[in-house]
Scaffold this motif. Structure first.
Motif, PDB file in Angstrom:
ATOM      1  N   SER A 348       0.911  -1.126   0.052  1.00 42.35           N
ATOM      2  CA  SER A 348      -0.014  -0.050   0.000  1.00 42.35           C
ATOM      3  C   SER A 348       0.902   1.184  -0.034  1.00 42.35           C
ATOM      4  O   SER A 348       1.860   1.372   0.679  1.00 42.35           O
ATOM      5  N   SER A 349       0.639   2.301  -0.894  1.00 39.97           N
ATOM      6  CA  SER A 349       1.405   3.405  -0.905  1.00 39.97           C
ATOM      7  C   SER A 349       1.445   4.157   0.578  1.00 39.97           C
ATOM      8  O   SER A 349       2.502   4.605   0.850  1.00 39.97           O
ATOM      9  N   ILE A 350       0.381   4.032   1.178  1.00 37.85           N
ATOM     10  CA  ILE A 350       0.147   4.815   2.348  1.00 37.85           C
ATOM     11  C   ILE A 350      -0.485   3.787   3.412  1.00 37.85           C
ATOM     12  O   ILE A 350      -1.091   3.228   3.049  1.00 37.85           O
ATOM     13  N   VAL A 351       0.152   3.835   4.723  1.00 39.69           N
ATOM     14  CA  VAL A 351      -0.443   2.909   5.837  1.00 39.69           C
ATOM     15  C   VAL A 351      -0.631   4.000   6.815  1.00 39.69           C
ATOM     16  O   VAL A 351       0.365   4.488   7.322  1.00 39.69           O
ATOM     17  N   LEU A 352      -1.984   4.245   7.305  1.00 36.68           N
ATOM     18  CA  LEU A 352      -1.980   4.834   8.587  1.00 36.68           C
ATOM     19  C   LEU A 352      -2.195   4.172   9.789  1.00 36.68           C
ATOM     20  O   LEU A 352      -2.748   3.260   9.805  1.00 36.68           O
ATOM     21  N   GLY A 353      -0.845   4.159  10.489  1.00 37.70           N
ATOM     22  CA  GLY A 353      -0.986   3.491  11.782  1.00 37.70           C
ATOM     23  C   GLY A 353      -1.631   3.886  12.940  1.00 37.70           C
ATOM     24  O   GLY A 353      -2.572   4.764  12.953  1.00 37.70           O
ATOM     25  N   GLY A 354      -1.410   3.108  13.953  1.00 41.60           N
ATOM     26  CA  GLY A 354      -2.206   3.447  15.390  1.00 41.60           C
ATOM     27  C   GLY A 354      -2.116   4.782  15.671  1.00 41.60           C
ATOM     28  O   GLY A 354      -2.860   5.325  16.427  1.00 41.60           O
ATOM     29  N   PHE A 355      -0.765   5.237  15.746  1.00 42.09           N
ATOM     30  CA  PHE A 355      -0.498   6.720  16.354  1.00 42.09           C
ATOM     31  C   PHE A 355      -1.415   7.526  15.616  1.00 42.09           C
ATOM     32  O   PHE A 355      -2.167   8.494  16.297  1.00 42.09           O
ATOM     33  N   GLN A 356      -1.679   7.404  14.134  1.00 44.45           N
ATOM     34  CA  GLN A 356      -2.531   8.350  13.444  1.00 44.45           C
ATOM     35  C   GLN A 356      -4.045   8.243  13.672  1.00 44.45           C
ATOM     36  O   GLN A 356      -4.989   9.084  13.849  1.00 44.45           O
ATOM     37  N   LEU A 357      -4.450   7.061  14.220  1.00 46.60           N
ATOM     38  CA  LEU A 357      -5.890   6.634  14.377  1.00 46.60           C
ATOM     39  C   LEU A 357      -6.450   6.999  15.794  1.00 46.60           C
ATOM     40  O   LEU A 357      -7.587   7.033  16.155  1.00 46.60           O
ATOM     41  N   GLU A 358      -5.266   7.276  16.815  1.00 49.76           N
ATOM     42  CA  GLU A 358      -5.812   7.614  18.076  1.00 49.76           C
ATOM     43  C   GLU A 358      -6.623   8.947  18.326  1.00 49.76           C
ATOM     44  O   GLU A 358      -6.392   9.912  17.471  1.00 49.76           O
ATOM     45  N   ASP A 359      -7.755   8.968  18.963  1.00 51.70           N
ATOM     46  CA  ASP A 359      -8.166  10.053  19.665  1.00 51.70           C
ATOM     47  C   ASP A 359      -9.136  10.381  18.232  1.00 51.70           C
ATOM     48  O   ASP A 359      -9.348  11.573  18.133  1.00 51.70           O
ATOM     49  N   ASN A 360      -9.451   9.281  17.466  1.00 50.40           N
ATOM     50  CA  ASN A 360     -10.443   9.758  16.238  1.00 50.40           C
ATOM     51  C   ASN A 360     -11.615   8.640  16.780  1.00 50.40           C
ATOM     52  O   ASN A 360     -11.599   7.346  16.848  1.00 50.40           O
ATOM     53  N   VAL A 361     -12.986   9.126  16.702  1.00 50.90           N
ATOM     54  CA  VAL A 361     -14.062   8.197  16.772  1.00 50.90           C
ATOM     55  C   VAL A 361     -14.049   7.746  15.180  1.00 50.90           C
ATOM     56  O   VAL A 361     -14.313   8.493  14.357  1.00 50.90           O
ATOM     57  N   MET A 362     -14.170   6.441  15.064  1.00 48.48           N
ATOM     58  CA  MET A 362     -14.261   5.682  13.633  1.00 48.48           C
ATOM     59  C   MET A 362     -15.468   4.706  13.697  1.00 48.48           C
ATOM     60  O   MET A 362     -15.677   3.848  14.546  1.00 48.48           O
ATOM     61  N   ASP A 363     -16.147   4.923  12.703  1.00 47.47           N
ATOM     62  CA  ASP A 363     -17.414   4.183  12.630  1.00 47.47           C
ATOM     63  C   ASP A 363     -17.193   3.236  11.421  1.00 47.47           C
ATOM     64  O   ASP A 363     -17.289   3.861  10.143  1.00 47.47           O
ATOM     65  N   PHE A 364     -17.014   1.970  11.467  1.00 49.04           N
ATOM     66  CA  PHE A 364     -16.846   1.012  10.439  1.00 49.04           C
ATOM     67  C   PHE A 364     -18.072   0.374  10.329  1.00 49.04           C
ATOM     68  O   PHE A 364     -18.525  -0.470  10.959  1.00 49.04           O
ATOM     69  N   ASP A 365     -18.566   0.660   9.120  1.00 52.56           N
ATOM     70  CA  ASP A 365     -19.777  -0.093   8.699  1.00 52.56           C
ATOM     71  C   ASP A 365     -19.474  -1.088   7.574  1.00 52.56           C
ATOM     72  O   ASP A 365     -19.325  -0.781   6.359  1.00 52.56           O
ATOM     73  N   LEU A 366     -19.507  -2.248   7.882  1.00 53.61           N
ATOM     74  CA  LEU A 366     -19.232  -3.266   6.869  1.00 53.61           C
ATOM     75  C   LEU A 366     -20.366  -3.632   5.907  1.00 53.61           C
ATOM     76  O   LEU A 366     -20.271  -4.002   4.804  1.00 53.61           O
TER      77      LEU A 366
END
Length: 394
Positions: A348-366
């Protein structure tokens, strides 16, 4: 008197502390300081033995070290799954002999991988009861019977945090945790995730909407992993002259964002220029591994850190990254840009890791293949209350 902006940040934190009453499952997640892995806790078997598992956002299944876990292997409610069975077919894998099977038992074997170390094996597909205790503000217990998981040998836990006995898969796969909660107890195939540098949570719910204003972007592809389409990158509003080939992956098992070498070179150069223009205090110093760009923390002003925008399907939909998710404090003298050069052969050209995901509410709708994200300053995942972010759908 507090400024309007600071009042808004306090409001966001307050939202996370408001109690509600909804039918949700909240799984506590703690960040391990030594490995930077996110560790979730579930309870296994009818005896509800606590088990710590590393959170794998794109993991297709849950796997547990059964060889060294007598309380798992001897559980009275555990059952190995035959290869010629509906459960084996449901796993989406070709029926092959399992790790501990022979010609008489013919156990269903499933490909099982430690995504952090890269080690892999064929594990025995098994089922047992798991219990999830929220252990947050309003503790509750929810049992899921006939939960499918892979029984793996002990060597597979190499590289995982101390005391961890496997990995908890949240991927878009038939026997991932979200999929099994949907079929087992009637929840939607969706979940909320809110990570932090200390305590976070994974939240599943039967029907829900969010109280927070989220932006939404499509989840691309049919992979078990979660990919979004980043079309361009801006630093302090200025677009970078880069070509982003392929999709951007979201990962909880990669500590920091990685970029393909050519993208990283342009990105780091532009970030350095923007930092110099914004603050004389952001002076470049010798890099500290694994980071490639570091600054002196002397007189460092976090508000002067350049803002990074990942532009998605339109200019109106941006994943905005502030200094709290881009700058890593290495020691008392050095802070570093939390983006790494991943080389020229990244899948993948870019991978957003755990540090970038922190303190973001993320709603995964499968179900709809959509991702909602807050990308707002001031969200407080460490203060998260499981019922605070949701409204019940009518």
């Amino acid at each position: 008197m507090a400024s309007p902006s600071s009042q808004f940040l306090l409001f966001l934190c307050f939202i996370f502390l408001v109690n509600g009453s909804v039918n949700s499952i909240a799984i506590p997640v703690v960040k391990d300081a030594s490995t930077l892995q996110y560790v979730a806790k579930i309870h296994h078997g009818v005896s509800q033995v606590p088990i710590n598992l590393v959170l794998d956002l794109g993991g297709p299944l849950t796997w547990v070290d059964c060889d060294s876990s007598a309380d798992v292997s001897s559980s009275s409610s555990r059952r190995l799954i035959p290869s010629q069975s509906i459960q084996c077919s449901r796993s989406g894998k070709s029926p092959v002999p399992g790790n501990g099977s022979d010609t008489t038992t013919n156990t269903c074997g499933v490909f099982t991988q430690n995504g952090i170390s890269g080690l892999a094996t064929t594990g025995d597909l098994a089922e047992d009861t798991i219990a999830v205790r929220s252990e947050l503000e309003d503790p509750s217990i929810t049992a899921v019977d006939e939960f499918l998981f892979s029984c793996a040998p002990t060597f597979l836990v190499q590289g995982l945090a101390s005391g961890v006995r496997g990995m908890l898969g949240l991927g878009r796969a038939p026997i991932s945790l979200p999929s099994q909660l949907a079929t087992g107890i009637g929840h939607q195939r969706k979940f909320f995730m809110c990570l932090s540098s200390s305590n976070g949570v994974v939240l599943s719910h039967h029907t829900s909407t969010t109280k927070l204003p989220l932006m939404y972007t499509p989840l691309i592809g049919k992979s078990q992993d979660y990919f979004i389409n980043v079309k361009s990158i801006k630093i302090n509003g200025n677009p970078l002259s880069v070509t982003i080939e392929g999709l951007t992956k979201l990962s909880t098992i990669v500590p920091y964002a990685t970029m393909e070498s050519s993208i990283y070179a342009t990105f780091a150069k532009a970030f350095t220029k923007a930092a110099a223009a914004a603050s004389r205090d952001m002076s470049v110093v010798a890099p500290v591994a694994p980071f490639g760009l570091c600054f002196s923390s002397k007189g460092f002003n976090g508000s002067a850190v350049p803002v990074i925008d990942f532009v998605l399907q339109s200019e109106m939909v941006k994943w905005r990254i502030y200094g709290s998710n881009s700058m890593v404090k290495v020691n008392e003298e050095v802070v570093c840009l939390g983006f790494l050069d991943g080389g020229s052969d990244l899948t993948s050209s870019i991978v957003l890791g755990g540090f970038q995901l922190e303190d973001n509410v993320m709603d995964f709708d499968l179900g709809t293949s959509m991702l909602g994200f807050s990308a707002l300053r001031g969200t407080c995942c460490s203060d998260f209350s499981p019922n605070s972010v949701l409204d019940e759908s009518l």
